[in-house]
Design a protein around this motif. Sequence first.
Motif, PDB file in Angstrom:
ATOM      1  N   GLY A  82       0.828  -1.195   0.000  1.00 39.97           N
ATOM      2  CA  GLY A  82       0.000   0.000   0.000  1.00 39.97           C
ATOM      3  C   GLY A  82       0.863   1.244   0.000  1.00 39.97           C
ATOM      4  N   SER A  83       0.248   2.374   0.332  1.00 44.05           N
ATOM      5  CA  SER A  83       0.959   3.652   0.314  1.00 44.05           C
ATOM      6  C   SER A  83       1.697   3.881   1.626  1.00 44.05           C
ATOM      7  CB  SER A  83      -0.027   4.791   0.063  1.00 44.05           C
ATOM      8  OG  SER A  83      -1.001   4.822   1.088  1.00 44.05           O
ATOM      9  N   SER A  84       2.611   4.851   1.615  1.00 43.72           N
ATOM     10  CA  SER A  84       3.382   5.184   2.814  1.00 43.72           C
ATOM     11  C   SER A  84       3.828   6.636   2.738  1.00 43.72           C
ATOM     12  CB  SER A  84       4.606   4.272   2.951  1.00 43.72           C
ATOM     13  OG  SER A  84       5.438   4.694   4.016  1.00 43.72           O
ATOM     14  N   GLY A  85       3.881   7.282   3.899  1.00 34.85           N
ATOM     15  CA  GLY A  85       4.383   8.646   3.964  1.00 34.85           C
ATOM     16  C   GLY A  85       5.831   8.726   4.388  1.00 34.85           C
ATOM     17  N   VAL A  86       6.455   7.571   4.708  1.00 36.34           N
ATOM     18  CA  VAL A  86       7.828   7.594   5.216  1.00 36.34           C
ATOM     19  C   VAL A  86       8.775   6.710   4.405  1.00 36.34           C
ATOM     20  CG1 VAL A  86       7.036   8.085   7.563  1.00 36.34           C
ATOM     21  CG2 VAL A  86       7.376   5.722   6.849  1.00 36.34           C
ATOM     22  N   ALA A  87       8.259   5.939   3.451  1.00 31.57           N
ATOM     23  CA  ALA A  87       9.097   5.021   2.685  1.00 31.57           C
ATOM     24  C   ALA A  87       8.559   4.935   1.260  1.00 31.57           C
ATOM     25  CB  ALA A  87       9.118   3.641   3.335  1.00 31.57           C
ATOM     26  N   TYR A  88       9.221   4.115   0.442  1.00 34.33           N
ATOM     27  CA  TYR A  88       8.780   3.970  -0.950  1.00 34.33           C
ATOM     28  C   TYR A  88       7.318   3.556  -1.022  1.00 34.33           C
ATOM     29  CZ  TYR A  88       8.272   1.917  -5.596  1.00 34.33           C
ATOM     30  OH  TYR A  88       7.807   1.599  -6.845  1.00 34.33           O
ATOM     31  N   GLN A  89       6.958   2.525  -0.284  1.00 37.96           N
ATOM     32  CA  GLN A  89       5.584   2.080  -0.126  1.00 37.96           C
ATOM     33  C   GLN A  89       5.492   1.375   1.225  1.00 37.96           C
ATOM     34  OE1 GLN A  89       4.470  -0.366  -3.508  1.00 37.96           O
ATOM     35  NE2 GLN A  89       3.823   1.401  -4.723  1.00 37.96           N
ATOM     36  N   SER A  90       4.325   0.829   1.535  1.00 38.66           N
ATOM     37  CA  SER A  90       4.162   0.039   2.754  1.00 38.66           C
ATOM     38  C   SER A  90       3.873  -1.407   2.374  1.00 38.66           C
ATOM     39  CB  SER A  90       3.018   0.583   3.621  1.00 38.66           C
ATOM     40  OG  SER A  90       1.779   0.484   2.930  1.00 38.66           O
ATOM     41  N   VAL A  91       4.082  -2.306   3.339  1.00 39.22           N
ATOM     42  CA  VAL A  91       3.866  -3.730   3.097  1.00 39.22           C
ATOM     43  C   VAL A  91       3.362  -4.380   4.384  1.00 39.22           C
ATOM     44  CG1 VAL A  91       6.258  -4.349   3.679  1.00 39.22           C
ATOM     45  CG2 VAL A  91       4.902  -5.870   2.201  1.00 39.22           C
ATOM     46  N   LYS A 202       1.252  -7.277  13.048  1.00 40.46           N
ATOM     47  CA  LYS A 202       1.819  -6.754  14.288  1.00 40.46           C
ATOM     48  C   LYS A 202       3.251  -6.235  14.146  1.00 40.46           C
ATOM     49  CE  LYS A 202      -2.009  -8.236  16.111  1.00 40.46           C
ATOM     50  NZ  LYS A 202      -3.112  -7.282  16.370  1.00 40.46           N
ATOM     51  N   TYR A 203       3.765  -6.174  12.922  1.00 38.82           N
ATOM     52  CA  TYR A 203       5.105  -5.614  12.723  1.00 38.82           C
ATOM     53  C   TYR A 203       5.022  -4.094  12.612  1.00 38.82           C
ATOM     54  CZ  TYR A 203       6.355 -10.435  11.481  1.00 38.82           C
ATOM     55  OH  TYR A 203       6.546 -11.795  11.491  1.00 38.82           O
ATOM     56  N   SER A 204       6.114  -3.411  12.933  1.00 38.86           N
ATOM     57  CA  SER A 204       6.164  -1.956  12.784  1.00 38.86           C
ATOM     58  C   SER A 204       7.581  -1.526  12.441  1.00 38.86           C
ATOM     59  CB  SER A 204       5.692  -1.260  14.067  1.00 38.86           C
ATOM     60  OG  SER A 204       6.524  -1.614  15.171  1.00 38.86           O
ATOM     61  N   GLY A 205       7.688  -0.307  11.936  1.00 39.53           N
ATOM     62  CA  GLY A 205       8.974   0.216  11.508  1.00 39.53           C
ATOM     63  C   GLY A 205       9.111   0.128  10.003  1.00 39.53           C
ATOM     64  N   THR A 206      10.333  -0.053   9.542  1.00 39.73           N
ATOM     65  CA  THR A 206      10.607  -0.183   8.118  1.00 39.73           C
ATOM     66  C   THR A 206      11.511  -1.388   7.887  1.00 39.73           C
ATOM     67  OG1 THR A 206      12.535   1.287   8.245  1.00 39.73           O
ATOM     68  CG2 THR A 206      10.404   2.302   7.702  1.00 39.73           C
ATOM     69  N   THR A 215       5.576  -9.710  -7.908  1.00 39.54           N
ATOM     70  CA  THR A 215       4.761  -8.572  -7.472  1.00 39.54           C
ATOM     71  C   THR A 215       5.139  -7.286  -8.193  1.00 39.54           C
ATOM     72  OG1 THR A 215       6.305  -8.147  -5.647  1.00 39.54           O
ATOM     73  CG2 THR A 215       4.404  -9.549  -5.183  1.00 39.54           C
ATOM     74  N   ALA A 216       6.172  -7.324  -9.031  1.00 40.40           N
ATOM     75  CA  ALA A 216       6.654  -6.147  -9.767  1.00 40.40           C
ATOM     76  C   ALA A 216       7.123  -5.038  -8.831  1.00 40.40           C
ATOM     77  CB  ALA A 216       5.577  -5.624 -10.724  1.00 40.40           C
ATOM     78  N   LYS A 217       7.533  -5.402  -7.619  1.00 45.26           N
ATOM     79  CA  LYS A 217       7.988  -4.414  -6.650  1.00 45.26           C
ATOM     80  C   LYS A 217       9.511  -4.337  -6.660  1.00 45.26           C
ATOM     81  CE  LYS A 217       3.915  -3.336  -5.202  1.00 45.26           C
ATOM     82  NZ  LYS A 217       3.352  -1.989  -5.491  1.00 45.26           N
ATOM     83  N   PRO A 218      10.068  -3.114  -6.650  1.00 43.34           N
ATOM     84  CA  PRO A 218      11.521  -2.970  -6.686  1.00 43.34           C
ATOM     85  C   PRO A 218      12.148  -3.139  -5.308  1.00 43.34           C
ATOM     86  CG  PRO A 218      10.503  -0.827  -6.608  1.00 43.34           C
ATOM     87  CD  PRO A 218       9.372  -1.822  -6.670  1.00 43.34           C
ATOM     88  N   ALA A 219      13.444  -3.318  -5.283  1.00 42.62           N
ATOM     89  CA  ALA A 219      14.187  -3.324  -4.027  1.00 42.62           C
ATOM     90  C   ALA A 219      14.167  -1.910  -3.454  1.00 42.62           C
ATOM     91  CB  ALA A 219      15.619  -3.792  -4.263  1.00 42.62           C
ATOM     92  N   ALA A 220      13.668  -1.777  -2.235  1.00 42.69           N
ATOM     93  CA  ALA A 220      13.536  -0.460  -1.620  1.00 42.69           C
ATOM     94  C   ALA A 220      13.223  -0.648  -0.140  1.00 42.69           C
ATOM     95  CB  ALA A 220      12.425   0.357  -2.296  1.00 42.69           C
ATOM     96  N   VAL A 221      13.134   0.469   0.578  1.00 40.99           N
ATOM     97  CA  VAL A 221      12.722   0.451   1.977  1.00 40.99           C
ATOM     98  C   VAL A 221      11.206   0.609   2.021  1.00 40.99           C
ATOM     99  CG1 VAL A 221      12.834   1.631   4.203  1.00 40.99           C
ATOM    100  CG2 VAL A 221      14.906   1.362   2.815  1.00 40.99           C
ATOM    101  N   TYR A 222      10.534  -0.302   2.745  1.00 42.23           N
ATOM    102  CA  TYR A 222       9.090  -0.301   2.849  1.00 42.23           C
ATOM    103  C   TYR A 222       8.675  -0.151   4.311  1.00 42.23           C
ATOM    104  CZ  TYR A 222       8.822  -2.036  -1.965  1.00 42.23           C
ATOM    105  OH  TYR A 222       8.934  -2.163  -3.327  1.00 42.23           O
ATOM    106  N   GLU A 223       7.583   0.564   4.525  1.00 39.78           N
ATOM    107  CA  GLU A 223       7.024   0.703   5.864  1.00 39.78           C
ATOM    108  C   GLU A 223       6.183  -0.526   6.199  1.00 39.78           C
ATOM    109  OE1 GLU A 223       4.060   3.681   8.430  1.00 39.78           O
ATOM    110  OE2 GLU A 223       4.313   3.947   6.266  1.00 39.78           O
ATOM    111  N   LEU A 224       6.325  -1.037   7.411  1.00 36.48           N
ATOM    112  CA  LEU A 224       5.546  -2.173   7.882  1.00 36.48           C
ATOM    113  C   LEU A 224       4.264  -1.663   8.533  1.00 36.48           C
ATOM    114  CD1 LEU A 224       8.522  -4.100   9.499  1.00 36.48           C
ATOM    115  CD2 LEU A 224       7.277  -4.830   7.464  1.00 36.48           C
ATOM    116  N   LYS A 225       3.102  -1.978   7.938  1.00 36.42           N
ATOM    117  CA  LYS A 225       1.850  -1.521   8.526  1.00 36.42           C
ATOM    118  C   LYS A 225       0.676  -2.341   7.997  1.00 36.42           C
ATOM    119  CE  LYS A 225       0.327   2.222   5.440  1.00 36.42           C
ATOM    120  NZ  LYS A 225      -0.074   3.639   5.399  1.00 36.42           N
ATOM    121  N   ASP A 226      -0.487  -2.152   8.625  1.00 38.28           N
ATOM    122  CA  ASP A 226      -1.705  -2.861   8.227  1.00 38.28           C
ATOM    123  C   ASP A 226      -2.075  -2.502   6.788  1.00 38.28           C
ATOM    124  OD1 ASP A 226      -1.625  -3.648  10.837  1.00 38.28           O
ATOM    125  OD2 ASP A 226      -3.358  -2.467  11.474  1.00 38.28           O
TER     126      ASP A 226
END
Length: 240
Positions: A82-91, A202-206, A215-226
């Motif tokens: 999904g979307s994220s305000g602190v990383a490339y995307q969230s997961v 229940k994970y948090s952080g990045t 999934t066509a997702k690139p290597a990047a930093v992702y935010e851990l969230k619901d």
Amino acid sequence: DQAWGLFQASVAAHDNHVAYYGATEPTGHPDDKWGWAVQLALSIKNIPTGAGDVINISGVYTDGASRYNFQNLSGGSYSMFGSSGVAYQSVGFAIAPDTVFVTGSSQETVKTWGFRGAYTHNWDPYWNTALYGAYAQAQFGSLAKTTLCGAGGAGGVFGGLAGVTGCNPDFAIGQVGIITRWTPVKNLTFSADLNWTHLDQKYSGTVGYAGAGTTAKPAAVYELKDQDTIALLLRAQRNW
């Protein structure tokens, strides 16, 4: 099974037989471990909203047999983005195996529970609509949590990664949906099913994700969230 409805109780036993600790036979493997599941279900017919209308409710508890809960609900593993305000995307990650083990250990069962319900209304002999919902949780034991997250959720294989501030493999899935069916002739049904799914992980952080072609997702930093997802399924079914 009566004119007013149906009450059902069911149980299942599942033999968890796993492969080897490593890649070859000499590495050995843990002993088999039996899992089980129990389900209670209730169907209420002849309700005052219309002929043929029905309410169905069921609840299930599993210990070492997660498939009797999650695979009946919406699958046993998730990698939702999904979307994220602190990383490339969230997961959001989640997986519900029957058991877990590490090299040299015995199998540790995963416990789950859940319930689902639906109300079906018949508009006429050809059309009906159902509202449905479901909720399920997966709960891991000390072996899984310590290995993945370390003592106190601040270490281990996953919890010790840079950026991870909270680590717990437990998760929950919630669903709400509506489906409308049209049966113009006997044994031919067209349906439209709109469904919303929420992953409560229940994970948090990045976390640094290596990327995946599936999934066509690139290597990047992702935010851990619901995560949330909406799906629309259009279906034509012909029975013979």
